[in-house]
Design a protein around this motif. Sequence first.
Motif, mmCIF file in Angstrom:
data_model
loop_
_atom_site.group_PDB
_atom_site.id
_atom_site.type_symbol
_atom_site.label_atom_id
_atom_site.label_comp_id
_atom_site.label_asym_id
_atom_site.label_seq_id
_atom_site.Cartn_x
_atom_site.Cartn_y
_atom_site.Cartn_z
ATOM 1 N N LYS A 157 -8.508 6.412 4.924
ATOM 2 C CA LYS A 157 -8.132 6.210 6.316
ATOM 3 C C LYS A 157 -6.637 5.877 6.447
ATOM 4 O O LYS A 157 -6.044 5.259 5.566
ATOM 5 N N THR A 158 -6.075 6.247 7.580
ATOM 6 C CA THR A 158 -4.712 5.846 7.917
ATOM 7 C C THR A 158 -4.700 4.375 8.311
ATOM 8 O O THR A 158 -5.611 3.892 8.991
ATOM 9 N N VAL A 159 -3.672 3.654 7.890
ATOM 10 C CA VAL A 159 -3.554 2.227 8.177
ATOM 11 C C VAL A 159 -2.189 1.946 8.788
ATOM 12 O O VAL A 159 -1.245 2.734 8.652
ATOM 13 N N THR A 160 -2.082 0.794 9.460
ATOM 14 C CA THR A 160 -0.812 0.391 10.065
ATOM 15 C C THR A 160 -0.496 -1.045 9.676
ATOM 16 O O THR A 160 -1.338 -1.938 9.814
ATOM 17 N N LEU A 161 0.713 -1.247 9.174
ATOM 18 C CA LEU A 161 1.229 -2.563 8.823
ATOM 19 C C LEU A 161 2.254 -2.976 9.874
ATOM 20 O O LEU A 161 3.130 -2.179 10.240
ATOM 21 N N SER A 162 2.137 -4.198 10.366
ATOM 22 C CA SER A 162 3.133 -4.724 11.302
ATOM 23 C C SER A 162 3.470 -6.157 10.910
ATOM 24 O O SER A 162 2.644 -6.868 10.344
ATOM 25 N N PHE A 163 4.692 -6.572 11.217
ATOM 26 C CA PHE A 163 5.139 -7.925 10.872
ATOM 27 C C PHE A 163 6.431 -8.235 11.612
ATOM 28 O O PHE A 163 7.129 -7.335 12.101
ATOM 29 N N TYR A 164 6.744 -9.525 11.700
ATOM 30 C CA TYR A 164 8.005 -9.988 12.265
ATOM 31 C C TYR A 164 8.917 -10.432 11.132
ATOM 32 O O TYR A 164 8.476 -11.133 10.212
ATOM 33 N N VAL A 165 10.194 -10.047 11.222
ATOM 34 C CA VAL A 165 11.181 -10.458 10.225
ATOM 35 C C VAL A 165 12.441 -10.957 10.916
ATOM 36 O O VAL A 165 12.739 -10.591 12.054
ATOM 37 N N LYS A 166 13.165 -11.787 10.170
ATOM 38 C CA LYS A 166 14.450 -12.297 10.632
ATOM 39 C C LYS A 166 15.286 -12.558 9.389
ATOM 40 O O LYS A 166 14.797 -13.126 8.413
ATOM 41 N N SER A 167 16.538 -12.134 9.393
ATOM 42 C CA SER A 167 17.392 -12.321 8.224
ATOM 43 C C SER A 167 18.825 -12.577 8.660
ATOM 44 O O SER A 167 19.259 -12.130 9.734
ATOM 45 N N SER A 168 19.543 -13.274 7.799
ATOM 46 C CA SER A 168 20.975 -13.475 8.038
ATOM 47 C C SER A 168 21.760 -12.212 7.704
ATOM 48 O O SER A 168 22.934 -12.098 8.073
ATOM 49 N N LEU A 169 21.131 -11.259 7.013
ATOM 50 C CA LEU A 169 21.764 -9.987 6.682
ATOM 51 C C LEU A 169 21.166 -8.881 7.546
ATOM 52 O O LEU A 169 20.069 -9.010 8.089
ATOM 53 N N THR A 199 12.608 -9.590 14.755
ATOM 54 C CA THR A 199 12.350 -8.178 15.005
ATOM 55 C C THR A 199 10.941 -7.852 14.552
ATOM 56 O O THR A 199 10.536 -8.250 13.457
ATOM 57 N N ARG A 200 10.189 -7.132 15.379
ATOM 58 C CA ARG A 200 8.859 -6.693 14.954
ATOM 59 C C ARG A 200 8.962 -5.300 14.350
ATOM 60 O O ARG A 200 9.519 -4.384 14.949
ATOM 61 N N ILE A 201 8.405 -5.166 13.155
ATOM 62 C CA ILE A 201 8.410 -3.908 12.416
ATOM 63 C C ILE A 201 6.989 -3.351 12.390
ATOM 64 O O ILE A 201 6.027 -4.091 12.180
#
Length: 381
Positions: A157-169, A199-201
């Motif tokens: 099956k196709t899957v989807t990954l999502s997450f929030y990230v924040k970086s100084s770079l 940012t949400r990826i």
Amino acid sequence: MSSIKLKHSGGNGVSISAPDTNPSSDRTIKLPSTDVDGVITTKDSNDSLQAVTGLNGTAFSNRNMVSNGAMMVAQRTTGNVTTHLAFPVDRFRVIKDTSAGSFTAARDGDSPVGIRDSLLYTVGTAFTPSASENAFIKTALEGFDTAHLEFGSSNAKTVTLSFYVKSSLTGNFGAAIVNGASNRSFPFTYSISSANTWTRITKTIPGDTTGTWAVGANVAFQLVWALSVGSNFQGTANTWQASAEYSVSGAVSLTSTAGATFQLTGVQFELGTVATDFEHRLYSVELAACQRYCQIVRGATRNDYRSNNRARTGNNMNFFTEMRAAPSATTKTAVHSQNMDSVLYERVEKNGLIFTAVGIATVGGTDGQQLINDVQLEAEM
């Protein structure tokens, strides 16, 4: 009021009717794409109906296969971790297989709106891994929880990954999906364009029809967020490959910058092609899910007689929930000890163990033996 009737061959049908009142302008309803099954029950911001049996062809609840994706649970520590393989929060582990440089990682209260906590990784002394070395954050998913994805078969099956990230770079960062045997992987990049901004990826990944993917109580999936990855573990982006590739060439090397930070939260891994809103679960539910892999349980035993011998006294210790496997047991905190020499954790099984204390000889007016320990139980993958 006009309507359209979809008639079954048996005679009866379902009618789609115009609204009771005249809308302010024409509306468009988009039916789900043909490769997604489901019951139509909700719409997105563009008024497009979503294909759901629940959502994404799965249930309304329990669609997120990641435990502790909001980083709420941290049983092992509430402070910084600084070592390879340590868990700053439950289920999320820091990998640093080089002696060079340093870092700290911990649960942090800075997070995007609607989520309380995040995992904060901070580079201490900068380091750049060699070709065979890596630095990354990962979480492992158990085969029992992902077997319905049918990876390793023609039905994957196709899957989807999502997450929030924040970086100084800023720049293109690396990440990957890897199987438990570390011989199948799907590396990809995602962009952080604004420093120190959440940012949400989202990333949709086609199911892998090849390889071995556990369906029982072992690691099926590893979700990896690369911090700095050696060239031996950099693969081709957006394709499945028969090796362990944790990033791609040219991705940001966070650990090469002293003081650089990386934060992660709101991690969700779900069936289907749509990244649905992050699934918030009760703290008690997340804690119970994490306790399948780690628990801190208080054990106590005592006797009230004086003895010239090294008396043994013990009790059963029942776990809060059944663990993934018979755990290792170590003393996390010696809460209280009286006339005790040592402790034994015996007959360890998935549901409990025997907590046995060995006392010292008590002569004269000394009272008997007592012991209270907080015991750390580990069955992580």
